[in-house]
Scaffold this active site. Structure first.
Site, PDB file in Angstrom:
ATOM      1  N   ASP A  61       0.838  -1.200   0.000  1.00  0.00           N
ATOM      2  CA  ASP A  61       0.000   0.000   0.000  1.00  0.00           C
ATOM      3  C   ASP A  61       0.872   1.247   0.000  1.00  0.00           C
ATOM      4  OD1 ASP A  61      -2.331   1.807   0.701  1.00  0.00           O
ATOM      5  OD2 ASP A  61      -3.326  -0.131   0.813  1.00  0.00           O
ATOM      6  N   HIS A  77      -3.824   5.936   3.503  1.00  0.00           N
ATOM      7  CA  HIS A  77      -4.446   4.712   2.992  1.00  0.00           C
ATOM      8  C   HIS A  77      -3.790   3.447   3.539  1.00  0.00           C
ATOM      9  CE1 HIS A  77      -5.747   2.100  -0.442  1.00  0.00           C
ATOM     10  NE2 HIS A  77      -6.782   2.912  -0.444  1.00  0.00           N
ATOM     11  N   SER A  98     -10.948  -1.186  -0.960  1.00  0.00           N
ATOM     12  CA  SER A  98      -9.599  -1.247  -0.391  1.00  0.00           C
ATOM     13  C   SER A  98      -9.661  -1.281   1.129  1.00  0.00           C
ATOM     14  CB  SER A  98      -8.746  -0.083  -0.876  1.00  0.00           C
ATOM     15  OG  SER A  98      -9.452   1.106  -0.794  1.00  0.00           O
TER      16      SER A  98
END
Ligand SMILES: *[C@@H]1O[C@H](CO)[C@@H](O)[C@H](O)[C@H]1NC(C)=O
Ligand SMILES: *[C@@H]1O[C@H](CO)[C@@H](O)[C@H](O)[C@H]1NC(C)=O
Ligand SMILES: *[C@@H]1O[C@H](CO)[C@@H](O)[C@H](O)[C@H]1NC(C)=O
Ligand SMILES: *[C@@H]1O[C@H](CO)[C@@H](O)[C@H](O)[C@H]1NC(C)=O
Ligand SMILES: *[C@@H]1O[C@H](CO)[C@@H](O)[C@H](O)[C@H]1NC(C)=O
Ligand SMILES: *[C@@H]1O[C@H](CO)[C@@H](O)[C@H](O)[C@H]1NC(C)=O
Ligand SMILES: *[C@@H]1O[C@H](CO)[C@@H](O)[C@H](O)[C@H]1NC(C)=O
Ligand SMILES: *[C@@H]1O[C@H](CO)[C@@H](O)[C@H](O)[C@H]1NC(C)=O
Ligand SMILES: *[C@@H]1O[C@H](CO)[C@@H](O)[C@H](O)[C@H]1NC(C)=O
Length: 742
Positions: free
Chosen positions: A143, A199, A527
């Site tokens: 990520d 994220h 996600s």
């Protein structure tokens, strides 16, 4: 109102083709696949893998600045490398023996507390207790990196890394511990695994964050935050910042396989590609061969059909659904009508009171002004008013950004109404202005109210965190839908999991929400659901260390919930019963998945007849399985015959079909299962035998299922669903069956 078919915004990762043809003489990064070197050839010429790769490269330097040509040479994902080349040089390379393919790498852009309890996980009991909270399992997260100095990554109660662990920590300070046991970065020039986006930190804490008391966002969703496998280790592979490149992703997968992760969590993907041309699918195959479980997001391009990616059968493809918690922000109109929306920013101290309500668009007409662009706000005059806007469908415009534009124009508050596509899926964002996101139906009600009065007013009342939405889980509008466009005979997505308004760790320096180290944020996307399933896989692996990735996947699929908290069939964003291509097998049930009774196992070599059956060439199949395969010598099977735990039967132009499945008893030694069949409309389904009697653990038994077509035909696009359910005194093993006519 037109429904505009564009990608959903929140966390979409789109593959963008780099401008490959711009200049034939310019250097570009190519992903090159070559034959697996013959071990004989290697030893004869005393070459190592890297010099085999180098033999494909031009001997001239790349440029006067002597840029190295080789960027990454792979050991595990596949036989090949990434190198800087011109298209002319690639042409020259094509003639060399052992060359398979080369294409310019793709550049990717970033798409984008309560969930353990929602998944039935409780401290000191049940699965968390049995699995020891995932202790000893290593989850690799590909990520945007990580913010290591967050309490979610404390290593309290964590054992040291397992003996097999070979990873490393590339932070330039003491950031790694027994929780984060590896952190590497694959972004050329960045130099640190630190997360600049949020994220990756969110994903890592969702999968395996430690317990943190008093986690909240602006005081909302307050509670003890924990990942799904709170005592599993984390290995961080930073492959994205604002953009990610394919060569970095491949190099990271290569490293993760080598390092010794048990589970790989990949929350990005692109447009569907053939499996031999899709590098995530190639890397995932190599990982699966080494016993690594790979969980991937399905994509955020819903609610349209054929939009999902990461759909190879050796990957768990995860869609997104809501949870029973809402962060309620109610729009109260001058007419006293109350409409419940959501927001994570809930300024309660100063009630807004009724404010003039304005809509910068024309009621009944379309964009652009109904999305509240700056120009239309200027024209309308929004100072001190509450502004009604449609959710933007423009890529890279977040709902928070929409609020920022309204705030900058002087607006006092914002009501964001969904466009039709998004239905009832609302998001609770950390807005910069008092705001609420209402569903499409309620948005229409507000427009009708505005049309009915000359001086419309409204306010927003913040009601805090409310748990107990009995319609949960519902499939999120943005969750990508099947069927798989690459292999229609495999039902995808496999599963849905929590992916809407999920609270998890966030770096305190990115859009900082509070001034403490305990920074959390609420975001949505597949996600976000993907790392939930990565955590579930870690728990199962911890209870059953010997299970193959296919066995773990089977356990997750055959035990999924098909009903919501009201015991009604799971719904979609329109509050209609969810299609099988939206929900797959249904919503993950972590507790049941650890004790499935029977599993449908698949050995890595079982994929070869399947891949040859997709009409891939021998070379293409060899590229995936990383050994020489001659499809003419393989008895191929149709996709439906793979020992997959679900069925996807295409009725188009086909005749009666029958398939065998083999189930392995992983429950009680002596157990008897009887079958219950609900045939999808348009098919007759019969199963033989109707009873399976097991006498030992790990015993395998085979059954045959026949699908007959009483009436040939149907309407293109028709889809229906049923199931085959094996039931014992203790276990229910359910295989969803999709029948479609495309
Ligand atoms: C550590 O990394 C940070 C961020 O990349 C950088 O700003 C800092 O100078 C580095 N410190 C040392 C001692 O190298
Ligand atoms: C969150 O909950 C904890 C424990 O219930 C409490 O002590 C704390 O004050 C709460 N925090 C907020 C911001 O509500
Ligand atoms: C607005 O009101 C007018 C007159 O009452 C009606 O004809 C029209 O359909 C309404 N438009 C919308 C979008 O509700
Ligand atoms: C809107 O108004 C502001 C201030 O009057 C001005 O700076 C800005 O350029 C205007 N924007 C547009 C798009 O008209
Ligand atoms: C967070 O935001 C506040 C208010 O905008 C600011 O004062 C503070 O310095 C920020 N903290 C960090 C760590 O950036
Ligand atoms: C593949 O097998 C067929 C049939 O046995 C044979 O004719 C063919 O030469 C083989 N191809 C290769 C590349 O080995
Ligand atoms: C399919 O099987 C059914 C009986 O199960 C039979 O009636 C029908 O003729 C068969 N159709 C084809 C195309 O073979
Ligand atoms: C399975 O066992 C049950 C009794 O437990 C028996 O009635 C049944 O005939 C057996 N079925 C098969 C296929 O052996
Ligand atoms: C399909 O199933 C129905 C209901 O069980 C039965 O009446 C019908 O004869 C079957 N048709 C075929 C072609 O097998």
């Amino acid at each position: 109102m037109s429904i505009i078919p564009v990608l959903f915004l929140v966390c979409i990762l789109i593959w963008q083709l780099s401008s490959a043809n711009a200049n034939d003489f310019s250097l570009e990064t190519y992903i090159v696949h070559v034959d697996i070197p013959d071990s004989q050839l290697l030893s004869e010429q005393s070459q190592d893998l890297e010099s085999w790769y180098r033999s494909f490269l031009p001997t001239t330097p790349a440029s006067s600045t002597e840029t190295p040509r080789m960027i990454y040479s792979h050991r595990n994902v596949f036989s090949g490398f990434a190198a800087k080349l011109t298209s002319e040089e690639v042409k020259a390379m094509e003639g060399k023996k052992g060359f398979i393919s080369a294409r310019p790498q793709q550049v990717l852009q970033l798409h984008t507390t309560h969930t353990p309890n929602f998944l039935g996980l409780h401290q000191n009991a049940g699965l968390w207790k049995d699995s020891n909270y995932g202790k000893g399992i290593v989850i690799g997260i590909l990520d945007t990196g990580i913010f290591p100095d967050h309490p979610s990554f404390s290593d309290e109660g964590m054992p040291p890394p397992p003996a097999k662990w070979k990873g490393s920590c590339e932070f330039n300070f003491t950031a790694c511990n027994n929780k984060i046991i590896g952190a590497r970065q694959f972004q050329k020039g960045d130099g640190t695994p630190l997360d600049h986006e949020g994220h990756g930190t969110h994903a890592a804490s969702t999968a395996a964050g430690n317990f943190v008391r008093g986690a909240n966002v602006f005081g909302n969703a307050n509670g003890t935050a924990a990942g799904i496998a709170p005592l599993a280790h984390l290995a961080i592979y930073k492959v994205c910042s604002l953009e990610c490149s394919e060569s970095d992703i491949l190099a990271a997968m290569d490293a993760a396989i080598e390092d010794g992760v048990d589970v790989l969590s990949i929350s990005f993907g692109g447009h569907p590609r053939e499996f031999h041309d899709d590098d995530i699918s190639l890397g995932a195959f190599s990982a699966m061969q080494k016993g690594i479980f790979v969980s991937c997001s399905a994509g955020n391009s819903g609610p349209f059909s054929f939009t999902l990616s990461n759909d190879a059968p050796w990957i768990l493809t995860v869609g997104a659904s809501t949870i029973d918690r809402t962060l309620r922000a109610t729009a109260v109109l001058g007419s006293k009508i109350e409409l419940n929306g959501e927001s994570a920013y809930q300024p309660k101290a100063l009630p807004l009171g009724q404010l003039p309500l304005v809509y910068p668009g024309t009621i009944g007409s379309d964009f652009p002004d109904n999305y509240c662009d700056q120009e239309s706000l200027n024209r309308t005059g929004v100072k001190g008013k509450i502004v009604l806007c449609y959710v933007s469908n423009e890529i890279r415009t977040s709902k928070i950004d929409q609020g920022r534009v309204v705030k900058d124009a002087g607006g006092a508050a914002m009501i964001l109404m969904n466009i039709g596509r998004d239905g009832f899926t609302t998001s609770a964002d950390a807005h910069v202005i008092p705001a609420t996101n209402v569903n499409y139906e309620d948005g229409e009600k507000i427009l009708a109210y505005m049309n009915s009065t000359s001086a419309p007013t409204a306010t927003i009342v913040f009601k805090g965190t409310i748990i107990g939405d009995k319609t949960a889980p519902t499939v999120a509008a943005f969750s990508s839908r099947g069927p798989s466009s690459i292999s229609r005979g495999i039902l995808k997505p496999d599963i849905i999991g929590p992916g809407v308004n999920i609270l998890a760790a966030w770096p305190n320096y990115v859009e900082n929400k509070t001034n403490t180290r305990n920074t959390f944020n609420v975001i949505s996307g597949t996600s976000v659901s993907c790392p939930h399933l990565s955590g579930v896989a870690a728990l199962i692996k911890s209870v059953h260390p010997g299970w193959s990735p296919a066995a773990i996947k089977s356990a997750i699929i055959t035990t999924a919930d098909t009903v919501n908290l009201e015991n009604q069939p799971i719904q979609d964003e329109k509050h209609l019963p969810a299609d099988i291509f939206a929900a797959g097998a249904g919503h993950v049930n972590a507790v049941k998945a650890s004790d499935p009774g029977l599993i449908y196992d698949i050995e890595p070599q079982d994929y070869i007849p399947y891949l040859c059956g997709l009409r891939y060439t021998s070379r293409e199949v060899s590229k995936i399985v990383q050994r020489r395969v001659n499809c003419s010598e393989v008895s191929t099977i149709p996709a439906e015959r793979l020992n997959y735990p679900s069925f996807a039967v295409n009725r188009f132009g086909s005749s009666n079909q029958s398939y065998t499945r083999t189930v392995t008893n992983v429950g009680e030694a002596r157990s008897s299962y009887t079958v219950e069949v609900v045939s999808p409309q348009g098919l007759n389904t019969t199963v033989h035998p109707r009873t399976l009697n097991f006498s030992k653990v790990n015993q395998k038994l085979t059954y045959e299922v026949s699908f007959s077509l009483p009436a040939f035909g149907g309407d293109a696009g028709d889809a229906s669903q049923g199931y085959i359910l094996w039931k014992s005194a203790k276990n229910s093993v359910r295989s969803p069956v999709a029948a479609f006519y495309y």
